[in-house]
Design an enzyme around this catalytic site. Structure first.
Site, short mmCIF file in Angstrom:
data_model
loop_
_atom_site.label_atom_id
_atom_site.label_comp_id
_atom_site.label_asym_id
_atom_site.label_seq_id
_atom_site.Cartn_x
_atom_site.Cartn_y
_atom_site.Cartn_z
N SER A 283 0.85 -1.19 0.00
CA SER A 283 0.00 0.00 0.00
C SER A 283 0.88 1.24 0.00
O SER A 283 1.91 1.28 0.69
CB SER A 283 -0.90 0.00 1.24
OG SER A 283 -1.50 1.26 1.43
N ARG A 323 -22.04 -5.83 -45.06
CA ARG A 323 -20.97 -5.45 -44.14
C ARG A 323 -21.55 -4.46 -43.15
O ARG A 323 -22.11 -3.44 -43.54
CB ARG A 323 -19.75 -4.82 -44.85
CG ARG A 323 -18.62 -4.45 -43.88
CD ARG A 323 -17.29 -4.15 -44.58
NE ARG A 323 -16.84 -5.30 -45.34
CZ ARG A 323 -16.77 -5.32 -46.67
NH1 ARG A 323 -17.08 -4.24 -47.38
NH2 ARG A 323 -16.38 -6.41 -47.30
#
Length: 398
Positions: A283, A323
Protein backbone atom coordinates in the site's frame (compact mmCIF):
# COMPACT_ATOMS: atom_id res chain seq x y z
CA UNK A 1 0.73 5.13 -29.35
CA UNK A 2 1.01 1.45 -28.34
CA UNK A 3 -1.10 0.30 -25.41
CA UNK A 4 1.26 -1.08 -22.77
CA UNK A 5 -1.39 -1.90 -20.17
CA UNK A 6 -0.78 1.05 -17.87
CA UNK A 7 -4.38 1.09 -16.68
CA UNK A 8 -4.78 -2.70 -16.79
CA UNK A 9 -2.38 -3.97 -14.09
CA UNK A 10 -1.47 -7.58 -14.57
CA UNK A 11 -1.49 -7.41 -18.37
CA UNK A 12 1.99 -5.98 -18.98
CA UNK A 13 3.95 -8.43 -21.09
CA UNK A 14 0.85 -10.09 -22.56
CA UNK A 15 2.02 -9.31 -26.07
CA UNK A 16 -0.33 -11.81 -27.67
CA UNK A 17 -3.32 -9.49 -27.27
CA UNK A 18 -1.88 -6.04 -27.92
CA UNK A 19 -1.94 -3.92 -31.07
CA UNK A 20 1.34 -5.39 -32.30
CA UNK A 21 -0.19 -8.88 -32.10
CA UNK A 22 -3.11 -7.68 -34.23
CA UNK A 23 -0.70 -6.08 -36.72
CA UNK A 24 1.27 -9.31 -36.98
CA UNK A 25 -1.91 -11.34 -37.45
CA UNK A 26 -2.99 -9.04 -40.27
CA UNK A 27 0.37 -9.55 -41.96
CA UNK A 28 0.14 -13.31 -41.41
CA UNK A 29 -3.27 -13.40 -43.08
CA UNK A 30 -2.10 -11.39 -46.09
CA UNK A 31 1.07 -13.46 -46.58
CA UNK A 32 -0.90 -16.70 -46.24
CA UNK A 33 -3.25 -15.53 -49.01
CA UNK A 34 -0.31 -15.25 -51.42
CA UNK A 35 0.95 -18.67 -50.29
CA UNK A 36 -2.52 -20.05 -50.99
CA UNK A 37 -2.37 -18.59 -54.50
CA UNK A 38 0.96 -20.34 -54.97
CA UNK A 39 -0.48 -23.60 -53.62
CA UNK A 40 -3.14 -23.68 -56.34
CA UNK A 41 -0.72 -22.60 -59.06
CA UNK A 42 -1.84 -19.00 -59.57
CA UNK A 43 1.54 -17.46 -58.72
CA UNK A 44 5.06 -18.88 -58.51
CA UNK A 45 6.45 -20.03 -55.18
CA UNK A 46 8.99 -17.21 -55.37
CA UNK A 47 6.21 -14.65 -55.08
CA UNK A 48 4.96 -16.26 -51.88
CA UNK A 49 8.50 -16.37 -50.49
CA UNK A 50 9.04 -12.69 -51.26
CA UNK A 51 5.78 -11.61 -49.65
CA UNK A 52 6.51 -13.84 -46.65
CA UNK A 53 9.85 -12.14 -46.21
CA UNK A 54 8.32 -8.67 -46.58
CA UNK A 55 5.60 -9.46 -44.04
CA UNK A 56 8.12 -10.91 -41.61
CA UNK A 57 10.27 -7.83 -41.95
CA UNK A 58 7.35 -5.56 -41.11
CA UNK A 59 6.21 -7.79 -38.23
CA UNK A 60 9.69 -7.85 -36.74
CA UNK A 61 11.27 -10.31 -34.33
CA UNK A 62 13.24 -9.67 -31.16
CA UNK A 63 13.35 -6.44 -29.19
CA UNK A 64 14.44 -4.22 -32.07
CA UNK A 65 11.89 -5.82 -34.39
CA UNK A 66 9.15 -5.23 -31.86
CA UNK A 67 10.12 -1.57 -31.65
CA UNK A 68 9.76 -1.32 -35.43
CA UNK A 69 6.43 -3.16 -35.33
CA UNK A 70 5.16 -0.79 -32.64
CA UNK A 71 6.17 2.17 -34.79
CA UNK A 72 4.40 0.69 -37.81
CA UNK A 73 1.30 -0.04 -35.70
CA UNK A 74 1.23 3.59 -34.59
CA UNK A 75 1.54 4.79 -38.18
CA UNK A 76 -1.19 2.42 -39.38
CA UNK A 77 -3.47 3.50 -36.53
CA UNK A 78 -2.98 7.16 -37.42
CA UNK A 79 -3.86 6.50 -41.06
CA UNK A 80 -6.74 4.07 -40.39
CA UNK A 81 -9.33 6.78 -39.84
CA UNK A 82 -9.21 7.73 -43.51
CA UNK A 83 -10.56 4.35 -44.65
CA UNK A 84 -12.21 3.24 -41.44
CA UNK A 85 -10.00 0.20 -40.82
CA UNK A 86 -6.29 -0.61 -40.42
CA UNK A 87 -6.02 -3.02 -43.35
CA UNK A 88 -5.90 -0.29 -45.99
CA UNK A 89 -2.81 1.56 -44.70
CA UNK A 90 -1.10 -1.70 -43.76
CA UNK A 91 -1.57 -2.96 -47.32
CA UNK A 92 0.25 0.12 -48.58
CA UNK A 93 3.19 -0.70 -46.32
CA UNK A 94 3.25 -4.37 -47.35
CA UNK A 95 3.04 -3.57 -51.04
CA UNK A 96 5.84 -1.04 -50.65
CA UNK A 97 7.96 -3.76 -49.02
CA UNK A 98 7.31 -6.17 -51.93
CA UNK A 99 6.58 -3.87 -54.89
CA UNK A 100 7.11 -6.50 -57.58
CA UNK A 101 4.23 -8.52 -56.09
CA UNK A 102 1.92 -5.64 -55.21
CA UNK A 103 -0.83 -6.84 -57.55
CA UNK A 104 -0.83 -10.30 -55.98
CA UNK A 105 -1.10 -9.09 -52.40
CA UNK A 106 -4.74 -8.96 -51.25
CA UNK A 107 -5.97 -9.75 -54.77
CA UNK A 108 -9.64 -10.72 -54.61
CA UNK A 109 -10.01 -10.05 -50.88
CA UNK A 110 -11.72 -7.29 -48.95
CA UNK A 111 -10.59 -5.64 -45.74
CA UNK A 112 -13.14 -7.54 -43.69
CA UNK A 113 -11.77 -10.88 -44.84
CA UNK A 114 -8.34 -9.97 -43.55
CA UNK A 115 -9.33 -8.15 -40.37
CA UNK A 116 -11.81 -10.80 -39.24
CA UNK A 117 -9.30 -13.54 -40.01
CA UNK A 118 -6.57 -11.71 -38.11
CA UNK A 119 -8.84 -11.27 -35.08
CA UNK A 120 -9.68 -14.97 -35.28
CA UNK A 121 -5.95 -15.77 -35.14
CA UNK A 122 -5.47 -13.49 -32.12
CA UNK A 123 -8.51 -14.94 -30.34
CA UNK A 124 -7.45 -18.51 -31.09
CA UNK A 125 -3.97 -17.92 -29.68
CA UNK A 126 -5.39 -16.11 -26.65
CA UNK A 127 -7.78 -18.98 -25.98
CA UNK A 128 -4.92 -21.46 -26.12
CA UNK A 129 -2.79 -19.38 -23.78
CA UNK A 130 -5.66 -18.86 -21.34
CA UNK A 131 -6.60 -22.53 -21.61
CA UNK A 132 -3.15 -23.69 -20.56
CA UNK A 133 -3.31 -21.48 -17.47
CA UNK A 134 -6.86 -22.63 -16.74
CA UNK A 135 -5.54 -26.18 -16.74
CA UNK A 136 -3.00 -25.13 -14.09
CA UNK A 137 -5.75 -23.48 -12.10
CA UNK A 138 -7.97 -26.57 -12.34
CA UNK A 139 -5.16 -28.83 -11.18
CA UNK A 140 -4.53 -26.57 -8.18
CA UNK A 141 -8.24 -26.37 -7.35
CA UNK A 142 -8.50 -30.17 -7.53
CA UNK A 143 -5.55 -30.51 -5.17
CA UNK A 144 -7.13 -28.08 -2.71
CA UNK A 145 -10.49 -29.85 -2.88
CA UNK A 146 -8.85 -33.20 -2.21
CA UNK A 147 -6.63 -31.92 0.59
CA UNK A 148 -9.44 -30.13 2.43
CA UNK A 149 -12.22 -32.58 1.57
CA UNK A 150 -13.17 -33.07 5.23
CA UNK A 151 -12.09 -29.72 6.71
CA UNK A 152 -15.18 -28.16 8.37
CA UNK A 153 -16.14 -24.66 7.28
CA UNK A 154 -19.06 -22.31 7.56
CA UNK A 155 -21.40 -22.33 4.61
CA UNK A 156 -22.80 -18.88 3.91
CA UNK A 157 -25.86 -17.93 1.90
CA UNK A 158 -26.90 -14.34 1.22
CA UNK A 159 -23.86 -13.22 3.27
CA UNK A 160 -25.16 -14.94 6.42
CA UNK A 161 -24.25 -18.11 8.31
CA UNK A 162 -26.15 -21.06 6.85
CA UNK A 163 -25.02 -24.64 7.51
CA UNK A 164 -21.74 -26.50 7.95
CA UNK A 165 -19.84 -27.52 4.83
CA UNK A 166 -16.18 -28.18 4.12
CA UNK A 167 -13.41 -26.15 2.57
CA UNK A 168 -13.03 -28.95 0.05
CA UNK A 169 -16.62 -28.54 -1.09
CA UNK A 170 -16.04 -24.83 -1.64
CA UNK A 171 -12.88 -25.54 -3.62
CA UNK A 172 -14.72 -28.21 -5.63
CA UNK A 173 -17.20 -25.51 -6.61
CA UNK A 174 -14.30 -23.52 -7.98
CA UNK A 175 -13.13 -26.56 -9.91
CA UNK A 176 -16.52 -27.09 -11.53
CA UNK A 177 -16.66 -23.52 -12.78
CA UNK A 178 -13.09 -23.60 -14.07
CA UNK A 179 -13.67 -26.82 -15.95
CA UNK A 180 -16.84 -25.51 -17.59
CA UNK A 181 -15.01 -22.34 -18.61
CA UNK A 182 -12.12 -24.37 -20.00
CA UNK A 183 -14.50 -26.50 -22.07
CA UNK A 184 -16.30 -23.41 -23.40
CA UNK A 185 -13.01 -21.78 -24.31
CA UNK A 186 -11.72 -24.86 -26.12
CA UNK A 187 -14.99 -25.24 -28.04
CA UNK A 188 -15.04 -21.59 -29.08
CA UNK A 189 -11.40 -21.66 -30.16
CA UNK A 190 -11.89 -24.80 -32.24
CA UNK A 191 -14.87 -23.22 -33.97
CA UNK A 192 -13.20 -19.94 -34.95
CA UNK A 193 -13.25 -20.04 -38.76
CA UNK A 194 -11.56 -18.39 -41.68
CA UNK A 195 -13.31 -15.22 -42.87
CA UNK A 196 -13.79 -14.93 -46.62
CA UNK A 197 -16.28 -13.55 -49.11
CA UNK A 198 -14.68 -10.70 -50.97
CA UNK A 199 -16.21 -7.30 -51.54
CA UNK A 200 -19.80 -8.14 -50.58
CA UNK A 201 -19.72 -11.77 -49.51
CA UNK A 202 -20.11 -13.13 -53.04
CA UNK A 203 -16.51 -14.04 -53.93
CA UNK A 204 -16.56 -12.20 -57.25
CA UNK A 205 -13.02 -10.92 -56.79
CA UNK A 206 -11.69 -14.39 -56.07
CA UNK A 207 -13.63 -15.78 -59.03
CA UNK A 208 -11.77 -13.35 -61.28
CA UNK A 209 -8.48 -14.93 -60.17
CA UNK A 210 -9.37 -18.58 -60.73
CA UNK A 211 -12.02 -20.87 -62.08
CA UNK A 212 -12.11 -22.70 -58.73
CA UNK A 213 -12.43 -19.98 -56.08
CA UNK A 214 -13.36 -22.42 -53.34
CA UNK A 215 -10.11 -24.35 -53.84
CA UNK A 216 -8.23 -21.10 -53.29
CA UNK A 217 -10.22 -20.32 -50.15
CA UNK A 218 -9.61 -23.85 -48.86
CA UNK A 219 -5.89 -23.42 -49.48
CA UNK A 220 -5.93 -20.16 -47.47
CA UNK A 221 -7.61 -21.94 -44.57
CA UNK A 222 -5.03 -24.72 -44.75
CA UNK A 223 -2.17 -22.23 -44.68
CA UNK A 224 -3.57 -20.63 -41.51
CA UNK A 225 -4.79 -23.81 -39.87
CA UNK A 226 -8.36 -22.50 -39.74
CA UNK A 227 -11.59 -24.31 -40.59
CA UNK A 228 -13.34 -23.00 -43.69
CA UNK A 229 -17.06 -22.46 -43.14
CA UNK A 230 -19.59 -23.22 -45.89
CA UNK A 231 -20.10 -19.53 -46.60
CA UNK A 232 -19.05 -16.03 -45.53
CA UNK A 233 -20.00 -14.68 -42.12
CA UNK A 234 -19.49 -10.96 -42.78
CA UNK A 235 -22.80 -10.17 -41.06
CA UNK A 236 -23.51 -13.49 -39.28
CA UNK A 237 -21.31 -12.85 -36.26
CA UNK A 238 -21.84 -16.09 -34.35
CA UNK A 239 -18.11 -17.01 -34.28
CA UNK A 240 -17.30 -13.74 -32.54
CA UNK A 241 -20.21 -13.85 -30.09
CA UNK A 242 -19.33 -17.40 -29.07
CA UNK A 243 -15.70 -16.46 -28.56
CA UNK A 244 -16.72 -13.39 -26.56
CA UNK A 245 -19.04 -15.48 -24.38
CA UNK A 246 -16.31 -18.04 -23.67
CA UNK A 247 -13.77 -15.37 -22.77
CA UNK A 248 -16.29 -13.69 -20.47
CA UNK A 249 -17.16 -17.05 -18.88
CA UNK A 250 -13.48 -17.57 -18.14
CA UNK A 251 -13.31 -14.24 -16.34
CA UNK A 252 -16.52 -15.04 -14.45
CA UNK A 253 -15.28 -18.42 -13.22
CA UNK A 254 -12.09 -16.84 -11.94
CA UNK A 255 -14.09 -13.97 -10.47
CA UNK A 256 -16.02 -16.52 -8.41
CA UNK A 257 -12.72 -17.82 -6.99
CA UNK A 258 -11.62 -14.27 -6.26
CA UNK A 259 -14.85 -13.46 -4.44
CA UNK A 260 -14.40 -16.39 -2.07
CA UNK A 261 -10.75 -15.56 -1.49
CA UNK A 262 -11.57 -11.92 -0.75
CA UNK A 263 -14.08 -13.13 1.85
CA UNK A 264 -11.55 -15.56 3.27
CA UNK A 265 -8.73 -13.06 3.75
CA UNK A 266 -10.80 -10.49 5.66
CA UNK A 267 -9.79 -9.64 9.23
CA UNK A 268 -11.97 -11.71 11.51
CA UNK A 269 -12.13 -14.53 8.97
CA UNK A 270 -8.51 -15.10 7.94
CA UNK A 271 -9.11 -18.58 6.56
CA UNK A 272 -7.18 -17.91 3.36
CA UNK A 273 -4.09 -16.00 2.37
CA UNK A 274 -2.80 -15.12 -1.08
CA UNK A 275 0.68 -16.31 -2.07
CA UNK A 276 3.38 -13.82 -1.13
CA UNK A 277 5.82 -12.23 -3.56
CA UNK A 278 8.25 -9.31 -3.22
CA UNK A 279 6.33 -6.04 -3.42
CA UNK A 280 2.97 -7.71 -3.95
CA UNK A 281 0.07 -6.23 -2.03
CA UNK A 282 1.93 -3.15 -0.92
CA UNK A 283 0.00 0.00 0.00
CA UNK A 284 1.27 3.49 -0.82
CA UNK A 285 -0.18 4.85 2.44
CA UNK A 286 -0.31 1.90 4.85
CA UNK A 287 2.91 -0.12 4.93
CA UNK A 288 1.42 -2.72 7.32
CA UNK A 289 -1.04 -3.94 4.68
CA UNK A 290 -0.74 -6.97 2.41
CA UNK A 291 -3.52 -6.42 -0.08
CA UNK A 292 -5.01 -9.43 -1.94
CA UNK A 293 -4.10 -7.98 -5.31
CA UNK A 294 -4.41 -11.19 -7.32
CA UNK A 295 -8.05 -11.51 -6.30
CA UNK A 296 -8.63 -7.81 -6.79
CA UNK A 297 -7.38 -8.04 -10.38
CA UNK A 298 -9.43 -11.17 -11.03
CA UNK A 299 -12.54 -9.37 -9.81
CA UNK A 300 -11.61 -6.42 -12.06
CA UNK A 301 -11.69 -8.67 -15.10
CA UNK A 302 -14.90 -10.37 -13.97
CA UNK A 303 -16.55 -6.96 -13.74
CA UNK A 304 -15.25 -5.69 -17.08
CA UNK A 305 -15.76 -8.78 -19.25
CA UNK A 306 -19.58 -8.94 -19.35
CA UNK A 307 -19.84 -5.40 -20.70
CA UNK A 308 -17.28 -6.15 -23.40
CA UNK A 309 -19.14 -9.31 -24.36
CA UNK A 310 -22.37 -7.33 -24.43
CA UNK A 311 -20.78 -4.93 -26.90
CA UNK A 312 -19.94 -7.84 -29.21
CA UNK A 313 -23.47 -9.24 -28.94
CA UNK A 314 -25.05 -5.83 -29.47
CA UNK A 315 -22.89 -5.31 -32.54
CA UNK A 316 -23.94 -8.73 -33.87
CA UNK A 317 -27.58 -7.80 -33.48
CA UNK A 318 -27.06 -4.57 -35.39
CA UNK A 319 -25.26 -6.14 -38.34
CA UNK A 320 -26.89 -5.26 -41.65
CA UNK A 321 -26.54 -5.77 -45.38
CA UNK A 322 -23.26 -7.37 -46.50
CA UNK A 323 -20.97 -5.45 -44.14
CA UNK A 324 -22.01 -3.85 -40.84
CA UNK A 325 -21.75 -0.07 -40.78
CA UNK A 326 -20.23 0.71 -37.40
CA UNK A 327 -21.36 -2.44 -35.60
CA UNK A 328 -18.44 -4.39 -37.04
CA UNK A 329 -16.03 -1.66 -35.98
CA UNK A 330 -17.32 -1.71 -32.41
CA UNK A 331 -16.37 -5.38 -32.07
CA UNK A 332 -12.65 -4.94 -32.59
CA UNK A 333 -11.52 -3.30 -29.34
CA UNK A 334 -14.10 -5.24 -27.33
CA UNK A 335 -12.78 -8.58 -28.58
CA UNK A 336 -9.16 -7.55 -28.12
CA UNK A 337 -9.81 -6.39 -24.54
CA UNK A 338 -11.81 -9.52 -23.73
CA UNK A 339 -8.89 -11.65 -24.88
CA UNK A 340 -6.52 -9.55 -22.78
CA UNK A 341 -8.66 -9.91 -19.65
CA UNK A 342 -9.07 -13.67 -20.11
CA UNK A 343 -5.36 -14.26 -20.69
CA UNK A 344 -4.32 -12.14 -17.72
CA UNK A 345 -7.03 -13.51 -15.43
CA UNK A 346 -6.15 -17.12 -16.26
CA UNK A 347 -2.48 -16.54 -15.52
CA UNK A 348 -3.21 -14.66 -12.29
CA UNK A 349 -5.80 -17.24 -11.26
CA UNK A 350 -3.36 -20.10 -11.75
CA UNK A 351 -0.78 -18.26 -9.63
CA UNK A 352 -3.37 -17.57 -6.93
CA UNK A 353 -4.54 -21.18 -6.69
CA UNK A 354 -1.05 -22.66 -6.98
CA UNK A 355 0.10 -20.74 -3.90
CA UNK A 356 -3.11 -20.23 -1.92
CA UNK A 357 -2.53 -20.62 1.82
CA UNK A 358 -5.38 -22.26 3.73
CA UNK A 359 -5.90 -22.11 7.51
CA UNK A 360 -8.26 -24.98 8.25
CA UNK A 361 -8.20 -24.24 11.99
CA UNK A 362 -9.39 -20.69 11.39
CA UNK A 363 -12.22 -22.05 9.23
CA UNK A 364 -13.24 -24.45 12.01
CA UNK A 365 -13.21 -21.62 14.57
CA UNK A 366 -15.41 -19.48 12.31
CA UNK A 367 -17.88 -22.37 12.02
CA UNK A 368 -18.00 -22.96 15.80
CA UNK A 369 -18.49 -19.26 16.50
CA UNK A 370 -21.33 -18.91 14.02
CA UNK A 371 -23.08 -22.26 14.57
CA UNK A 372 -22.02 -23.53 18.00
CA UNK A 373 -24.66 -26.27 18.06
CA UNK A 374 -23.98 -27.61 14.57
CA UNK A 375 -22.60 -31.11 14.12
CA UNK A 376 -21.24 -32.84 11.04
CA UNK A 377 -20.77 -31.56 7.50
CA UNK A 378 -23.45 -33.55 5.73
CA UNK A 379 -22.62 -34.92 2.31
CA UNK A 380 -20.00 -32.29 1.52
CA UNK A 381 -17.07 -34.77 1.37
CA UNK A 382 -19.04 -37.13 -0.84
CA UNK A 383 -19.87 -34.24 -3.16
CA UNK A 384 -16.17 -33.41 -3.38
CA UNK A 385 -15.48 -36.99 -4.47
CA UNK A 386 -18.15 -36.78 -7.16
CA UNK A 387 -16.78 -33.51 -8.54
CA UNK A 388 -13.22 -34.80 -8.60
CA UNK A 389 -14.26 -38.02 -10.28
CA UNK A 390 -16.37 -36.24 -12.89
CA UNK A 391 -13.65 -33.72 -13.65
CA UNK A 392 -10.98 -36.44 -13.81
CA UNK A 393 -8.75 -33.95 -12.02
CA UNK A 394 -7.97 -35.86 -8.84
CA UNK A 395 -4.36 -35.40 -7.83
CA UNK A 396 -2.21 -37.78 -5.83
CA UNK A 397 -2.42 -37.44 -2.10
CA UNK A 398 0.27 -35.10 -0.73
Amino acid sequence: MPDVGLLLPGTAGDEGTDDVAVLRALLTAEAAWVRAQAAVGLVPDGAADAVDAAAAGLAGTGASGRDAAEELASEVAAQAAAGGNPVIPLLAALRAAAPEHAATIHAGLTSQDVLDTALVLVLRDAARTAGADLDRARTAAARLAHTYRDAPALGRTLAQAAVPTTLGARFAGWLGGLRAARDALASAAAGLPLAYGGAAGELSGVARLTGDPFALVDAWGAELGLPVPPGPWHTARTPMTRAADALAETCAALGHVAGDVLQGVRPGTEELREPAAPGRGASSAMPHKRNPVLSVLLRRSALAAPHLAATVRTAAGLAADERPDGAWHAEWPALRDLARHAVAASRLGAELLDGLEVDAEAAARTLRAALPDAHGVGLAPALVDRVLAAADDRTEEP
